[in-house]
Design a protein around this motif. Structure first.
Motif, PDB file in Angstrom:
ATOM      1  N   VAL A   1       2.070  10.660  -9.272  1.00 33.68           N
ATOM      2  CA  VAL A   1       1.332  10.977 -10.495  1.00 33.68           C
ATOM      3  C   VAL A   1       0.480  12.227 -10.283  1.00 33.68           C
ATOM      4  O   VAL A   1       0.444  13.135 -11.123  1.00 33.68           O
ATOM      5  CB  VAL A   1       0.463   9.771 -10.942  1.00 33.68           C
ATOM      6  N   VAL A   2      -0.184  12.293  -9.118  1.00 32.71           N
ATOM      7  CA  VAL A   2      -0.989  13.481  -8.811  1.00 32.71           C
ATOM      8  C   VAL A   2      -0.108  14.725  -8.871  1.00 32.71           C
ATOM      9  O   VAL A   2      -0.477  15.751  -9.448  1.00 32.71           O
ATOM     10  CB  VAL A   2      -1.634  13.344  -7.415  1.00 32.71           C
TER      11      VAL A   2
ATOM     12  N   PHE B   1       3.150   5.967  -5.528  1.00 28.09           N
ATOM     13  CA  PHE B   1       2.977   6.032  -6.976  1.00 28.09           C
ATOM     14  C   PHE B   1       1.849   6.992  -7.336  1.00 28.09           C
ATOM     15  O   PHE B   1       2.010   7.892  -8.175  1.00 28.09           O
ATOM     16  CB  PHE B   1       2.690   4.631  -7.522  1.00 28.09           C
ATOM     17  N   VAL B   2       0.703   6.830  -6.666  1.00 23.50           N
ATOM     18  CA  VAL B   2      -0.441   7.695  -6.960  1.00 23.50           C
ATOM     19  C   VAL B   2      -0.085   9.149  -6.629  1.00 23.50           C
ATOM     20  O   VAL B   2      -0.337  10.062  -7.421  1.00 23.50           O
ATOM     21  CB  VAL B   2      -1.685   7.239  -6.163  1.00 23.50           C
TER      22      VAL B   2
ATOM     23  N   PHE C   1      -0.943  12.273  -0.185  1.00 23.86           N
ATOM     24  CA  PHE C   1      -0.657  10.882  -0.551  1.00 23.86           C
ATOM     25  C   PHE C   1       0.755  10.484  -0.148  1.00 23.86           C
ATOM     26  O   PHE C   1       0.991   9.413   0.405  1.00 23.86           O
ATOM     27  CB  PHE C   1      -0.811  10.683  -2.070  1.00 23.86           C
TER      28      PHE C   1
ATOM     29  N   SER D   1       2.035   7.572   2.407  1.00 27.07           N
ATOM     30  CA  SER D   1       2.966   6.532   1.988  1.00 27.07           C
ATOM     31  C   SER D   1       4.148   6.442   2.940  1.00 27.07           C
ATOM     32  O   SER D   1       4.526   5.354   3.385  1.00 27.07           O
ATOM     33  CB  SER D   1       3.445   6.840   0.571  1.00 27.07           C
TER      34      SER D   1
ATOM     35  N   GLY E   1      -1.243  15.922  -3.695  1.00 22.14           N
ATOM     36  CA  GLY E   1      -0.164  14.943  -3.911  1.00 22.14           C
ATOM     37  C   GLY E   1       0.615  14.727  -2.632  1.00 22.14           C
ATOM     38  O   GLY E   1       0.967  13.594  -2.274  1.00 22.14           O
TER      39      GLY E   1
ATOM     40  N   TRP F   1       2.111   1.949  -3.466  1.00 24.25           N
ATOM     41  CA  TRP F   1       1.090   2.453  -4.400  1.00 24.25           C
ATOM     42  C   TRP F   1       0.599   3.837  -4.021  1.00 24.25           C
ATOM     43  O   TRP F   1       0.227   4.631  -4.881  1.00 24.25           O
ATOM     44  CB  TRP F   1      -0.036   1.432  -4.576  1.00 24.25           C
ATOM     45  N   MET F   2       0.608   4.146  -2.720  1.00 26.97           N
ATOM     46  CA  MET F   2       0.308   5.517  -2.293  1.00 26.97           C
ATOM     47  C   MET F   2       1.338   6.484  -2.869  1.00 26.97           C
ATOM     48  O   MET F   2       1.006   7.570  -3.339  1.00 26.97           O
ATOM     49  CB  MET F   2       0.367   5.618  -0.766  1.00 26.97           C
TER      50      MET F   2
ATOM     51  N   THR G   1       0.489  15.834 -12.388  1.00 25.61           N
ATOM     52  CA  THR G   1      -0.684  16.267 -13.155  1.00 25.61           C
ATOM     53  C   THR G   1      -0.847  17.780 -13.011  1.00 25.61           C
ATOM     54  O   THR G   1      -1.536  18.406 -13.810  1.00 25.61           O
ATOM     55  CB  THR G   1      -1.985  15.587 -12.686  1.00 25.61           C
TER      56      THR G   1
ATOM     57  N   THR H   1       0.842  -1.201   0.000  1.00 29.45           N
ATOM     58  CA  THR H   1       0.000   0.000   0.000  1.00 29.45           C
ATOM     59  C   THR H   1       0.875   1.247   0.000  1.00 29.45           C
ATOM     60  O   THR H   1       0.587   2.226  -0.682  1.00 29.45           O
ATOM     61  CB  THR H   1      -0.893   0.026   1.251  1.00 29.45           C
TER      62      THR H   1
END
Lengths: 571, 196
Positions: free
Chosen positions: A130-131, A126-127, A170, A174, A167, A123-124, A134, A120
């Protein structure tokens, strides 16, 4: 007690993997790609600084506006370069990748304490990453208030700042999960005989780093929540009364304080500096102990220094705020603690230099990077002292001197250590060796160009050039004498970028080469090398979970049959 | 191969992994709310005027809420104790009470918030209301998170009581620790905003 080879689908093996080694690799690969991306942003900025207001080659077409770099975009690149390098690059690589992969192996654990949380956590990250980027695609571009996001500027900035804050939430989650995992793993899963004073220094530094992340990040989360409220719900936590923007008085209630953000932010961000440097210390200690073939000098001193460093890092944060007008008594307190915190760093560095004394050093690529780390970090640390003294800081604050100082710590410091770690542990991760010639070329050119980038910054900073100028100081008379250095730095930066091709090519050809079949090519003593195969087995790590009988750096023990005695070798 | 000490305690630390994990998590939560309470102190000491909480906020309702949460902490402990005594029926009853009380808290909070909005008191009105809404809102999120986890153990997650009872008891202990922390935060929030 052996491996379990249950069948796994591609998804559970490589995507939602709970194996700490796969997660370590996921972290490592993602972080290296972000490092490259952050570096590219900087190379674009350096073109603007060297040749102000001329079209940017190659990527200019993406910018519109005839290939010119508008000031707002320059600010976005600057803020995102800092954010990406620190939060998406160096920390995930040093803590997420190296910590995840090697810490359980070094303490003889079959996995992390909470494997699902570990996945988890990745992936936190990673997300969150990406955020973060963006932000470049929202109106007004990515966050452009610097990586420190100082209000009130950041409060009235474009939407990119909101994206940055989201971001960040997140990324904080993480790192929270990651640090709980590392702490619980070290405390609970040390194998039999692995008592605290037998832990490799690498484990110690990851342990302290995890504490810093666990306790320092939440105040930034609090600050992010408050800033989100300011931006979205119209509160005035960071907004003083009577603020006028572009000639228009703001309608918010006021009564807040921009200083509040700075306190909360630096309460995280100063320990964060040690999050960046401590794992580097750990890697360098491992590499130096291994390649000097003798016990590390002052194991206990290093451990106590690291613990003390971790503790002190919580009470030095306001040395970033000397010129905010917070008062001289506050300044005196924080400059005193800042001077004290330099002592443990010096202890560690001295111990490492002493370790070199009288050793028959093996000059392989990891060792070169580790040796390069010592003076480079030394320069970074020593140039920090004037910044820690309030009187000197008034002159140097916000100049290129500061940029030069912390880049010496992080770039030829931490990043060299991370390269040392990659070259050192590559055989463990893959069962293959990296090419020495390419590695040495990578090292020597990196060393030269790193200094080519960062040394001139000191000169510019001492001349008083501010760090956030879009034109590199062209409009200021006081910068005229040092303006030519911009081109020197930019060319060095691009050549430094080219030098990394050695590394990338080396990585590719090494991955394609045959396995060497040796699981302990460096003759190392720690469990990651001596108790496992290369690459380590899947879930479970060990054929037989090792028992530890001795300290971590028993090299050249008199009377032993070889010049290294692994920790799991019986007395 | 199973990870050691997921259920049984490690002899030299006296902890199983999950318990250590939740304590570390709570340490981080202390820093999160600690940061916010520090922000409160910073804003209040720097403000020209700061309203008296009881003039704006509804003290009786908050007192009721305090009772709800303290009682829910007690029922949480009772449910864990019942499980230790192998009484699954009582465990479910007490856990059910815990959820009910938590919902009671949310309902009262809902009426408090809407009453403020009806009087045109928003987070943006002043910094007192701003930090009040931010901190109690964050606390409400913690309550909601707690309800979700407790509900999971009450209904879909309780099968573990058959398959791995020791581990299930541990899990209830862990969620209990979290729930007490949520209670504790409120015990700080109540005097700081409503009484001081």
């Amino acid at each position: 007690m052996s491996t379990d080879y249950h069948k796994e689908s591609f998804f559970t093996k490589y995507i939602w993997s709970t194996d700490h080694k796969i997660i370590g690799l996921q972290y490592g690969i993602t972080a290296l790609l972000w490092l490259l991306f952050g570096f590219i942003l900087m190379m674009i900025m350096r073109y603007q600084l060297a040749y102000p207001e001329s079209p940017i080659p190659i990527v200019g077409a993406l910018l519109g506006d005839g290939g010119l770099l508008p000031p707002e975009m320059y600010n976005s690149l600057g803020a995102m370069h800092g954010t990406i390098m620190i939060f998406l690059g160096v920390v995930p690589l040093a803590f997420g990748a190296f910590g995840n992969y090697f810490l359980p192996l070094q303490i003889g654990a079959i996995d992390m304490a909470f494997p699902k949380l570990n996945a988890t956590s990745y992936w936190m990250y990673f997300v969150g990453s990406v955020v973060m980027v963006t932000g470049f695609f929202v109106p007004g571009g990515a966050a452009n208030s610097g990586w420190t996001s100082y209000p009130p500027l950041s409060n009235i900035a474009t939407t990119g700042q909101t994206v940055w804050l989201c971001g960040m939430v997140f990324l904080i989650t993480s790192s929270l999960l990651g640090s709980i995992n590392i702490l619980a793993t070290v405390i609970q899963l040390r194998t039999e005989g692995m008592n605290w004073m037998r832990l490799p220094i690498f484990v110690w530094v990851q342990f302290i780093t995890a504490f810093l992340l666990l306790l320092a990040f939440p105040p930034l989360e609090a600050a992010s929540v408050l800033q989100l409220m300011d931006r979205l719900a119209g509160t005035s936590f960071f907004m003083p009364s009577g603020l006028v923007v572009s000639g228009v008085a703001l309608s918010n209630a006021g009564g807040g304080s921009p200083l509040l953000w700075q306190h909360l932010f630096w309460f995280l961000a100063h320990p964060e500096v040690y999050v960046l440097i401590l794992p580097a210390f750990g890697i360098v200690v491992e590499v130096i102990a291994n390649n000097t073939r003798k016990p590390i000098w002052g194991y206990k001193s290093i451990v106590y220094a690291v613990v003390f460093l971790g503790f002190m890092s919580f009470i030095v944060w306001a040395h970033h705020m000397f010129i905010t007008g917070m008062g001289t008594s506050m300044s005196s307190f924080f400059q005193t603690t800042t001077m004290i915190i330099s002592i443990p760093s010096v202890v560690i560095l001295t111990a490492l230099f002493m370790s070199l004394w009288g050793a028959s050093i093996r000059y392989n690529t990891p060792m070169l990077f580790a040796l390069g780390f010592l003076p480079m970090f030394g320069i970074g640390g020593l140039t920090g002292l004037p910044l820690g003294l309030a009187a000197a800081d008034i002159y140097l604050h916000d100049t290129y001197y500061v940029i030069g100082h912390f880049h010496y710590v992080v770039a030829p410091g931490t990043i060299f250590a991370l390269f040392a770690g990659i070259y050192y542990w590559f055989p463990k991760m893959t069962g293959k060796r990296m090419n020495e010639t390419l590695g040495k070329l990578h090292f020597f050119f990196s060393l030269i160009f790193m200094n080519g980038v960062f040394l001139p910054m000191m000169a510019q900073g001492l001349a008083g050039v501010s760090r956030r100028l879009w034109d590199g100081g062209e409009m200021y008379a006081h910068a005229a004498g040092v303006l030519y250095l911009n081109e020197v730095m930019s060319i060095s930066a691009w050549l430094l970028g080219m030098t990394q091709i050695f590394f990338i090519v080396n990585m590719i050809i090494s991955l394609m080469s045959k396995k060497t079949g040796e699981s302990n090519p460096w003759g190392a003593t720690t469990l990651d090398w001596s108790a496992t195969t290369s690459p380590p087995l899947g879930h479970g790590n060990f054929e037989v979970v090792p028992t530890v009988y001795r300290g971590p750096y028993e090299y050249s023990v008199p009377g032993a049959d070889k010049d290294f005695t692994p920790q799991n070798e019986k007395v | 191969m199973d990870i050691p000490f997921t259920v049984k305690e490690r002899p030299d630390t006296g902890l199983y992994n999950g318990k250590l994990g939740i304590w570390l998590f709570l340490a981080s939560e202390v820093m999160l709310f600690g940061g916010l309470f520090s922000a409160y102190v910073f804003l209040r000491t720097g403000a020209e005027s700061w309203p008296v909480g009881s003039d704006i906020l509804n003290v009786p309702m908050a007192t009721l809420n305090t009772m709800f949460l303290i009682t829910s902490s007690v029922t949480m402990v009772m449910s864990w104790a019942s499980l230790k005594l192998n009484d699954f029926g009582k465990f479910k009853m007490y856990l059910g009470f815990t959820i009910l009380l938590a919902f009671g808290f949310l309902v009262v909070k809902y009426f408090e918030y809407t009453a403020k909005f009806e009087h045109h008191l928003y987070p943006s009105t002043n910094n007192f209301l701003g930090i009040y809404f931010t901190m109690t809102g964050l606390h409400v999120l913690h309550v909601v998170g707690g309800i979700i986890v407790i509900f999971y153990f009450l209904v879909p997650g309780n099968k573990m009581w058959q398959s791995d009872p020791d581990r299930f008891v541990n899990r209830i202990e862990i969620v209990g620790l979290y729930w007490h922390f949520v209670d504790l935060v409120w015990i700080f929030l109540f005097p700081v905003f409503y009484l001081l």
